[in-house]
Design a protein around this motif. Structure first.
Motif, PDB file in Angstrom:
ATOM      1  N   PRO A  96       0.816  -1.216   0.000  1.00  0.00           N
ATOM      2  CA  PRO A  96       0.000   0.000   0.000  1.00  0.00           C
ATOM      3  C   PRO A  96       0.848   1.265   0.000  1.00  0.00           C
ATOM      4  O   PRO A  96       1.962   1.292   0.508  1.00  0.00           O
ATOM      5  CB  PRO A  96      -0.816  -0.110   1.288  1.00  0.00           C
ATOM      6  CG  PRO A  96      -0.130  -1.121   2.121  1.00  0.00           C
ATOM      7  CD  PRO A  96       0.685  -1.989   1.219  1.00  0.00           C
ATOM      8  N   VAL A  97       0.274   2.304  -0.592  1.00  0.00           N
ATOM      9  CA  VAL A  97       0.877   3.643  -0.585  1.00  0.00           C
ATOM     10  C   VAL A  97       0.100   4.456   0.446  1.00  0.00           C
ATOM     11  O   VAL A  97      -1.133   4.512   0.398  1.00  0.00           O
ATOM     12  CB  VAL A  97       0.800   4.290  -1.978  1.00  0.00           C
ATOM     13  CG1 VAL A  97       1.221   5.750  -1.922  1.00  0.00           C
ATOM     14  CG2 VAL A  97       1.654   3.511  -2.975  1.00  0.00           C
ATOM     15  N   ILE A  98       0.830   5.074   1.378  1.00  0.00           N
ATOM     16  CA  ILE A  98       0.193   5.800   2.472  1.00  0.00           C
ATOM     17  C   ILE A  98       0.719   7.237   2.527  1.00  0.00           C
ATOM     18  O   ILE A  98       1.747   7.555   1.917  1.00  0.00           O
ATOM     19  CB  ILE A  98       0.425   5.084   3.822  1.00  0.00           C
ATOM     20  CG1 ILE A  98       1.921   5.000   4.151  1.00  0.00           C
ATOM     21  CG2 ILE A  98      -0.206   3.692   3.815  1.00  0.00           C
ATOM     22  CD1 ILE A  98       2.237   4.478   5.543  1.00  0.00           C
ATOM     23  N   PRO A  99       0.009   8.117   3.249  1.00  0.00           N
ATOM     24  CA  PRO A  99       0.482   9.494   3.375  1.00  0.00           C
ATOM     25  C   PRO A  99       1.917   9.541   3.894  1.00  0.00           C
ATOM     26  O   PRO A  99       2.301   8.772   4.780  1.00  0.00           O
ATOM     27  CB  PRO A  99      -0.487  10.114   4.390  1.00  0.00           C
ATOM     28  CG  PRO A  99      -1.740   9.309   4.245  1.00  0.00           C
ATOM     29  CD  PRO A  99      -1.265   7.909   3.958  1.00  0.00           C
ATOM     30  N   GLY A 100       2.696  10.442   3.294  1.00  0.00           N
ATOM     31  CA  GLY A 100       4.104  10.579   3.645  1.00  0.00           C
ATOM     32  C   GLY A 100       5.030   9.851   2.689  1.00  0.00           C
ATOM     33  O   GLY A 100       6.227  10.128   2.659  1.00  0.00           O
ATOM     34  N   ASP A 101       4.482   8.922   1.893  1.00  0.00           N
ATOM     35  CA  ASP A 101       5.303   8.215   0.910  1.00  0.00           C
ATOM     36  C   ASP A 101       5.662   9.140  -0.239  1.00  0.00           C
ATOM     37  O   ASP A 101       4.912  10.056  -0.584  1.00  0.00           O
ATOM     38  CB  ASP A 101       4.568   6.994   0.338  1.00  0.00           C
ATOM     39  CG  ASP A 101       4.525   5.810   1.292  1.00  0.00           C
ATOM     40  OD1 ASP A 101       5.267   5.814   2.304  1.00  0.00           O
ATOM     41  OD2 ASP A 101       3.743   4.869   1.018  1.00  0.00           O
ATOM     42  N   GLN A 102       6.805   8.891  -0.842  1.00  0.00           N
ATOM     43  CA  GLN A 102       7.209   9.575  -2.062  1.00  0.00           C
ATOM     44  C   GLN A 102       7.287   8.518  -3.153  1.00  0.00           C
ATOM     45  O   GLN A 102       8.099   7.591  -3.065  1.00  0.00           O
ATOM     46  CB  GLN A 102       8.559  10.271  -1.902  1.00  0.00           C
ATOM     47  CG  GLN A 102       8.961  11.056  -3.140  1.00  0.00           C
ATOM     48  CD  GLN A 102      10.283  11.774  -2.961  1.00  0.00           C
ATOM     49  OE1 GLN A 102      11.330  11.130  -2.899  1.00  0.00           O
ATOM     50  NE2 GLN A 102      10.238  13.099  -2.897  1.00  0.00           N
ATOM     51  N   LYS A 124       7.930   2.840  -7.088  1.00  0.00           N
ATOM     52  CA  LYS A 124       8.689   2.447  -5.897  1.00  0.00           C
ATOM     53  C   LYS A 124       8.542   3.490  -4.798  1.00  0.00           C
ATOM     54  O   LYS A 124       8.312   4.668  -5.080  1.00  0.00           O
ATOM     55  CB  LYS A 124      10.177   2.294  -6.232  1.00  0.00           C
ATOM     56  CG  LYS A 124      10.485   1.176  -7.203  1.00  0.00           C
ATOM     57  CD  LYS A 124      11.976   1.082  -7.472  1.00  0.00           C
ATOM     58  CE  LYS A 124      12.284  -0.054  -8.429  1.00  0.00           C
ATOM     59  NZ  LYS A 124      13.748  -0.154  -8.684  1.00  0.00           N
ATOM     60  N   VAL A 125       8.690   3.031  -3.569  1.00  0.00           N
ATOM     61  CA  VAL A 125       8.789   3.892  -2.401  1.00  0.00           C
ATOM     62  C   VAL A 125      10.029   3.438  -1.643  1.00  0.00           C
ATOM     63  O   VAL A 125      10.152   2.251  -1.314  1.00  0.00           O
ATOM     64  CB  VAL A 125       7.537   3.807  -1.495  1.00  0.00           C
ATOM     65  CG1 VAL A 125       7.729   4.622  -0.216  1.00  0.00           C
ATOM     66  CG2 VAL A 125       6.287   4.245  -2.248  1.00  0.00           C
ATOM     67  N   ASN A 126      10.952   4.349  -1.420  1.00  0.00           N
ATOM     68  CA  ASN A 126      12.225   4.013  -0.756  1.00  0.00           C
ATOM     69  C   ASN A 126      12.929   2.828  -1.421  1.00  0.00           C
ATOM     70  O   ASN A 126      13.486   1.968  -0.741  1.00  0.00           O
ATOM     71  CB  ASN A 126      11.997   3.720   0.732  1.00  0.00           C
ATOM     72  CG  ASN A 126      11.506   4.930   1.488  1.00  0.00           C
ATOM     73  OD1 ASN A 126      11.922   6.062   1.205  1.00  0.00           O
ATOM     74  ND2 ASN A 126      10.606   4.717   2.431  1.00  0.00           N
ATOM     75  N   GLY A 127      12.857   2.765  -2.749  1.00  0.00           N
ATOM     76  CA  GLY A 127      13.544   1.716  -3.494  1.00  0.00           C
ATOM     77  C   GLY A 127      12.802   0.392  -3.555  1.00  0.00           C
ATOM     78  O   GLY A 127      13.250  -0.532  -4.228  1.00  0.00           O
ATOM     79  N   ASN A 128      11.663   0.283  -2.880  1.00  0.00           N
ATOM     80  CA  ASN A 128      10.880  -0.961  -2.883  1.00  0.00           C
ATOM     81  C   ASN A 128       9.684  -0.826  -3.816  1.00  0.00           C
ATOM     82  O   ASN A 128       8.963   0.181  -3.761  1.00  0.00           O
ATOM     83  CB  ASN A 128      10.373  -1.275  -1.476  1.00  0.00           C
ATOM     84  CG  ASN A 128      11.504  -1.490  -0.500  1.00  0.00           C
ATOM     85  OD1 ASN A 128      12.408  -2.274  -0.752  1.00  0.00           O
ATOM     86  ND2 ASN A 128      11.479  -0.770   0.612  1.00  0.00           N
ATOM     87  N   VAL A 129       9.452  -1.850  -4.640  1.00  0.00           N
ATOM     88  CA  VAL A 129       8.332  -1.827  -5.586  1.00  0.00           C
ATOM     89  C   VAL A 129       7.013  -1.885  -4.818  1.00  0.00           C
ATOM     90  O   VAL A 129       6.808  -2.763  -3.979  1.00  0.00           O
ATOM     91  CB  VAL A 129       8.422  -2.999  -6.589  1.00  0.00           C
ATOM     92  CG1 VAL A 129       7.173  -3.053  -7.471  1.00  0.00           C
ATOM     93  CG2 VAL A 129       9.668  -2.885  -7.447  1.00  0.00           C
ATOM     94  N   HIS A 130       6.137  -0.930  -5.110  1.00  0.00           N
ATOM     95  CA  HIS A 130       4.798  -0.909  -4.532  1.00  0.00           C
ATOM     96  C   HIS A 130       3.731  -1.213  -5.571  1.00  0.00           C
ATOM     97  O   HIS A 130       2.656  -1.689  -5.210  1.00  0.00           O
ATOM     98  CB  HIS A 130       4.524   0.442  -3.870  1.00  0.00           C
ATOM     99  CG  HIS A 130       5.129   0.559  -2.511  1.00  0.00           C
ATOM    100  ND1 HIS A 130       4.391   0.874  -1.399  1.00  0.00           N
ATOM    101  CD2 HIS A 130       6.394   0.375  -2.075  1.00  0.00           C
ATOM    102  CE1 HIS A 130       5.179   0.898  -0.337  1.00  0.00           C
ATOM    103  NE2 HIS A 130       6.400   0.608  -0.723  1.00  0.00           N
ATOM    104  N   ALA A 131       4.019  -0.933  -6.849  1.00  0.00           N
ATOM    105  CA  ALA A 131       3.065  -1.230  -7.926  1.00  0.00           C
ATOM    106  C   ALA A 131       3.823  -1.341  -9.246  1.00  0.00           C
ATOM    107  O   ALA A 131       4.883  -0.735  -9.418  1.00  0.00           O
ATOM    108  CB  ALA A 131       1.999  -0.143  -8.016  1.00  0.00           C
TER     109      ALA A 131
END
Length: 147
Positions: A96-102, A124-131
């Motif tokens: 999941p993508v949550i508030p505060g994510d870039q 990606k968020v912080n180098g980790n694939v989210h979608a």
């Protein structure tokens, strides 16, 4: 590209403009861009109260807006036609993508030119694939929209 330069190139505007910075752009090939996810975005009030998660369709939209910056459009085409999303294929929402994510969004053209253009997208968020998944666009006459 900063937010002002992006606004000159895409049709969307806040609060629906999803790309805030482009860190790399190779016209007609690929791009990398940034979307900062803020708790102040209106959809978080209802998706989901107490546990805000960015809707997957808006993650796809952020990818689509970055793709639109990659597509080379001849000047005469801009007056008459509009590239629209035709197909979302194989999108997976791994985390999941949550508030505060870039969101670090990368798009790579896989097919096209002409009226059909396809892209592979990774978020990606912080180098980790989210979608990740694929998007296909087509060019339609603006007059077909009743304008």
């Amino acid at each position: 590209m900063n937010i002002y330069q992006i606004s000159e190139k895409i049709a969307q505007r806040p609060p629906f403009q999803m790309i805030e910075k482009v860190t790399e752009l190779v016209p007609n090939e690929s791009a990398t861009g940034i979307k900062n996810v803020s708790v102040n975005e209106p959809y978080f009030m209802g998706h989901f109260p107490g546990t805000p998660i960015m809707p997957g369709v808006l993650i796809c939209e952020a990818c689509a807006q970055l793709c639109s910056l990659v597509i080379e459009k001849p000047a005469e085409d801009l007056e008459k036609n509009l590239y629209v999303l035709l197909k979302i294929d194989g999108f997976k929402f791994v985390k999941p993508v949550i508030p505060g994510d870039q969101l670090e969004i990368s798009v790579n053209k896989t097919k096209g030119g002409g009226v059909i253009v396809g892209f592979d997208c990774v978020v990606k968020v912080n180098g980790n694939v989210h979608a990740k998944g694929s998007l296909t666009f087509t060019s339609i006459p603006k007059e077909s929209l009743g304008k």
